[in-house]
Design a protein around this motif. Sequence first.
Motif, PDB file in Angstrom:
ATOM      1  N   GLY A 103       0.626  -1.073   0.222  1.00  0.00           N
ATOM      2  CA  GLY A 103       0.086  -0.123   0.032  1.00  0.00           C
ATOM      3  C   GLY A 103       0.790   1.295   0.004  1.00  0.00           C
ATOM      4  O   GLY A 103       0.196   2.371   0.111  1.00  0.00           O
ATOM      5  N   ARG A 104       2.235   1.095  -0.246  1.00  0.00           N
ATOM      6  CA  ARG A 104       2.933   2.353  -0.220  1.00  0.00           C
ATOM      7  C   ARG A 104       2.731   3.219  -1.125  1.00  0.00           C
ATOM      8  O   ARG A 104       2.556   4.605  -0.916  1.00  0.00           O
ATOM      9  CB  ARG A 104       4.420   1.912   0.010  1.00  0.00           C
ATOM     10  CG  ARG A 104       5.280   2.919   0.598  1.00  0.00           C
ATOM     11  CD  ARG A 104       4.831   3.247   2.114  1.00  0.00           C
ATOM     12  NE  ARG A 104       5.661   4.117   2.561  1.00  0.00           N
ATOM     13  CZ  ARG A 104       5.426   4.959   3.431  1.00  0.00           C
ATOM     14  NH1 ARG A 104       4.192   5.078   3.951  1.00  0.00           N
ATOM     15  NH2 ARG A 104       6.411   6.024   3.918  1.00  0.00           N
ATOM     16  N   LYS A 105       2.535   2.922  -2.394  1.00  0.00           N
ATOM     17  CA  LYS A 105       2.394   4.037  -3.433  1.00  0.00           C
ATOM     18  C   LYS A 105       1.178   4.678  -3.245  1.00  0.00           C
ATOM     19  O   LYS A 105       0.824   5.872  -3.141  1.00  0.00           O
ATOM     20  CB  LYS A 105       2.284   3.280  -4.853  1.00  0.00           C
ATOM     21  CG  LYS A 105       1.932   4.569  -5.945  1.00  0.00           C
ATOM     22  CD  LYS A 105       1.827   3.445  -7.147  1.00  0.00           C
ATOM     23  CE  LYS A 105       1.592   4.484  -8.425  1.00  0.00           C
ATOM     24  NZ  LYS A 105       0.052   4.852  -8.328  1.00  0.00           N
ATOM     25  N   ALA A 106       0.189   3.833  -2.841  1.00  0.00           N
ATOM     26  CA  ALA A 106      -1.460   4.477  -2.525  1.00  0.00           C
ATOM     27  C   ALA A 106      -1.227   5.194  -1.352  1.00  0.00           C
ATOM     28  O   ALA A 106      -2.092   6.612  -1.345  1.00  0.00           O
ATOM     29  CB  ALA A 106      -2.351   3.403  -2.280  1.00  0.00           C
ATOM     30  N   ASN A 107      -0.347   5.011  -0.448  1.00  0.00           N
ATOM     31  CA  ASN A 107      -0.543   5.606   0.951  1.00  0.00           C
ATOM     32  C   ASN A 107       0.492   6.751   0.954  1.00  0.00           C
ATOM     33  O   ASN A 107       0.596   7.512   1.971  1.00  0.00           O
ATOM     34  CB  ASN A 107      -0.463   4.895   2.064  1.00  0.00           C
ATOM     35  CG  ASN A 107      -1.465   3.953   2.437  1.00  0.00           C
ATOM     36  OD1 ASN A 107      -2.643   4.249   2.429  1.00  0.00           O
ATOM     37  ND2 ASN A 107      -1.283   2.539   2.495  1.00  0.00           N
ATOM     38  N   PHE A 108       1.498   6.788  -0.014  1.00  0.00           N
ATOM     39  CA  PHE A 108       2.534   7.713   0.088  1.00  0.00           C
ATOM     40  C   PHE A 108       2.469   8.574  -1.018  1.00  0.00           C
ATOM     41  O   PHE A 108       2.296   9.726  -1.008  1.00  0.00           O
ATOM     42  CB  PHE A 108       4.072   6.955   0.286  1.00  0.00           C
ATOM     43  CG  PHE A 108       5.104   7.916   0.630  1.00  0.00           C
ATOM     44  CD1 PHE A 108       5.390   8.355   1.850  1.00  0.00           C
ATOM     45  CD2 PHE A 108       5.899   8.412  -0.414  1.00  0.00           C
ATOM     46  CE1 PHE A 108       6.310   9.140   1.882  1.00  0.00           C
ATOM     47  CE2 PHE A 108       6.644   9.333  -0.345  1.00  0.00           C
ATOM     48  CZ  PHE A 108       6.991   9.741   1.005  1.00  0.00           C
ATOM     49  N   CYS A 109       2.840   8.065  -2.280  1.00  0.00           N
ATOM     50  CA  CYS A 109       2.836   8.870  -3.512  1.00  0.00           C
ATOM     51  C   CYS A 109       1.589   9.457  -3.939  1.00  0.00           C
ATOM     52  O   CYS A 109       1.272  10.745  -3.886  1.00  0.00           O
ATOM     53  CB  CYS A 109       3.374   7.986  -4.609  1.00  0.00           C
ATOM     54  SG  CYS A 109       5.042   7.125  -4.533  1.00  0.00           S
ATOM     55  N   ASP A 110       0.441   8.570  -3.950  1.00  0.00           N
ATOM     56  CA  ASP A 110      -0.772   9.023  -4.267  1.00  0.00           C
ATOM     57  C   ASP A 110      -1.551  10.008  -3.514  1.00  0.00           C
ATOM     58  O   ASP A 110      -2.175  10.895  -4.032  1.00  0.00           O
ATOM     59  CB  ASP A 110      -1.826   7.786  -4.542  1.00  0.00           C
ATOM     60  CG  ASP A 110      -1.268   6.936  -5.774  1.00  0.00           C
ATOM     61  OD1 ASP A 110      -0.605   7.303  -6.672  1.00  0.00           O
ATOM     62  OD2 ASP A 110      -1.588   5.675  -5.973  1.00  0.00           O
ATOM     63  N   ARG A 111      -1.226   9.813  -2.165  1.00  0.00           N
ATOM     64  CA  ARG A 111      -2.043  10.702  -1.071  1.00  0.00           C
ATOM     65  C   ARG A 111      -1.536  12.118  -1.209  1.00  0.00           C
ATOM     66  O   ARG A 111      -2.458  12.982  -1.377  1.00  0.00           O
ATOM     67  CB  ARG A 111      -1.792  10.167   0.303  1.00  0.00           C
ATOM     68  CG  ARG A 111      -2.700   9.253   0.434  1.00  0.00           C
ATOM     69  CD  ARG A 111      -2.621   8.355   1.927  1.00  0.00           C
ATOM     70  NE  ARG A 111      -2.781   9.581   2.905  1.00  0.00           N
ATOM     71  CZ  ARG A 111      -2.194   9.457   4.293  1.00  0.00           C
ATOM     72  NH1 ARG A 111      -1.656   8.608   4.490  1.00  0.00           N
ATOM     73  NH2 ARG A 111      -2.458  10.565   4.944  1.00  0.00           N
ATOM     74  N   ASP A 114      -2.593  13.420  -4.895  1.00  0.00           N
ATOM     75  CA  ASP A 114      -4.109  13.811  -4.777  1.00  0.00           C
ATOM     76  C   ASP A 114      -4.108  15.154  -4.114  1.00  0.00           C
ATOM     77  O   ASP A 114      -4.910  15.994  -4.776  1.00  0.00           O
ATOM     78  CB  ASP A 114      -4.834  12.863  -4.394  1.00  0.00           C
ATOM     79  CG  ASP A 114      -4.847  11.632  -5.353  1.00  0.00           C
ATOM     80  OD1 ASP A 114      -4.357  11.487  -6.308  1.00  0.00           O
ATOM     81  OD2 ASP A 114      -5.263  10.402  -4.816  1.00  0.00           O
ATOM     82  N   TYR A 115      -3.487  15.189  -3.073  1.00  0.00           N
ATOM     83  CA  TYR A 115      -3.725  16.599  -2.076  1.00  0.00           C
ATOM     84  C   TYR A 115      -3.243  17.758  -2.984  1.00  0.00           C
ATOM     85  O   TYR A 115      -3.969  18.699  -3.000  1.00  0.00           O
ATOM     86  CB  TYR A 115      -2.869  16.329  -0.967  1.00  0.00           C
ATOM     87  CG  TYR A 115      -2.501  17.744  -0.302  1.00  0.00           C
ATOM     88  CD1 TYR A 115      -3.723  18.212   0.533  1.00  0.00           C
ATOM     89  CD2 TYR A 115      -1.242  18.440  -0.472  1.00  0.00           C
ATOM     90  CE1 TYR A 115      -3.461  19.460   1.251  1.00  0.00           C
ATOM     91  CE2 TYR A 115      -1.360  19.627   0.230  1.00  0.00           C
ATOM     92  CZ  TYR A 115      -2.501  20.112   1.176  1.00  0.00           C
ATOM     93  OH  TYR A 115      -2.332  21.125   1.845  1.00  0.00           O
ATOM     94  N   VAL A 116      -2.173  17.748  -3.807  1.00  0.00           N
ATOM     95  CA  VAL A 116      -1.689  18.890  -4.637  1.00  0.00           C
ATOM     96  C   VAL A 116      -2.303  18.871  -5.947  1.00  0.00           C
ATOM     97  O   VAL A 116      -2.286  19.805  -6.781  1.00  0.00           O
ATOM     98  CB  VAL A 116      -0.324  19.048  -4.789  1.00  0.00           C
ATOM     99  CG1 VAL A 116       0.342  19.019  -3.460  1.00  0.00           C
ATOM    100  CG2 VAL A 116       0.493  18.018  -5.205  1.00  0.00           C
ATOM    101  N   GLY A 117      -3.102  17.972  -6.570  1.00  0.00           N
ATOM    102  CA  GLY A 117      -3.839  18.109  -7.793  1.00  0.00           C
ATOM    103  C   GLY A 117      -2.897  17.525  -8.698  1.00  0.00           C
ATOM    104  O   GLY A 117      -3.309  18.168 -10.010  1.00  0.00           O
ATOM    105  N   THR A 118      -1.911  16.524  -8.927  1.00  0.00           N
ATOM    106  CA  THR A 118      -0.971  16.516  -9.899  1.00  0.00           C
ATOM    107  C   THR A 118      -1.246  14.967 -10.243  1.00  0.00           C
ATOM    108  O   THR A 118      -1.505  14.325  -9.569  1.00  0.00           O
ATOM    109  CB  THR A 118       0.400  16.703  -9.389  1.00  0.00           C
ATOM    110  OG1 THR A 118       0.782  15.809  -8.586  1.00  0.00           O
ATOM    111  CG2 THR A 118       0.840  18.138  -8.825  1.00  0.00           C
ATOM    112  N   LYS A 119      -0.977  14.693 -11.466  1.00  0.00           N
ATOM    113  CA  LYS A 119      -0.897  13.384 -12.114  1.00  0.00           C
ATOM    114  C   LYS A 119       0.658  13.198 -12.465  1.00  0.00           C
ATOM    115  O   LYS A 119       0.772  13.394 -13.726  1.00  0.00           O
ATOM    116  CB  LYS A 119      -1.753  13.283 -13.115  1.00  0.00           C
ATOM    117  CG  LYS A 119      -3.260  13.627 -12.651  1.00  0.00           C
ATOM    118  CD  LYS A 119      -3.807  12.614 -11.881  1.00  0.00           C
ATOM    119  CE  LYS A 119      -5.421  12.751 -11.534  1.00  0.00           C
ATOM    120  NZ  LYS A 119      -5.818  12.115 -10.164  1.00  0.00           N
TER     121      LYS A 119
END
Length: 132
Positions: A103-111, A114-119
């Motif tokens: 879950g590290r990508k979802a819990n670290f990178c993606d969070r 997503d917070y700053v609105g970047t892809k």
Amino acid sequence: MNEAMNDMPKIVAGIVIFLVLVLFPIWFTTAAGDFTPPDLGDVKKITGEEDCVRDVEWMRANHMDLLDCWRDDVVRHGNREDEKSGEEMSLTRTCLHCHSGEGRKANFCDRCHDYVGTKPNCWDCHIDPEAE
């Protein structure tokens, strides 16, 4: 003088509309609620590593610039070692060594992204560590 007085309501209405439009983002953000950055936890506890390739505050502000420089150095020039840290310039072997796990990508990178609105386009070339 009388003509200027006749235009006064139009001028005031224009100023009010201008101020509403200019200040709307501030009002909207304030009304939307708490915008505290996500708590990403302590990477050191996960990996046992003492240091990242740069200090935490610098990485939070500049990691994308670092990754872009690393990409250019590796792909265009064949350089594989970061001069400052001595680490291998690799998203998967250096960065994801610490920023990995279930879950590290979802819990670290993606969070954070997503917070700053970047892809980010990292996963266009790199394999998502959690993809099946």
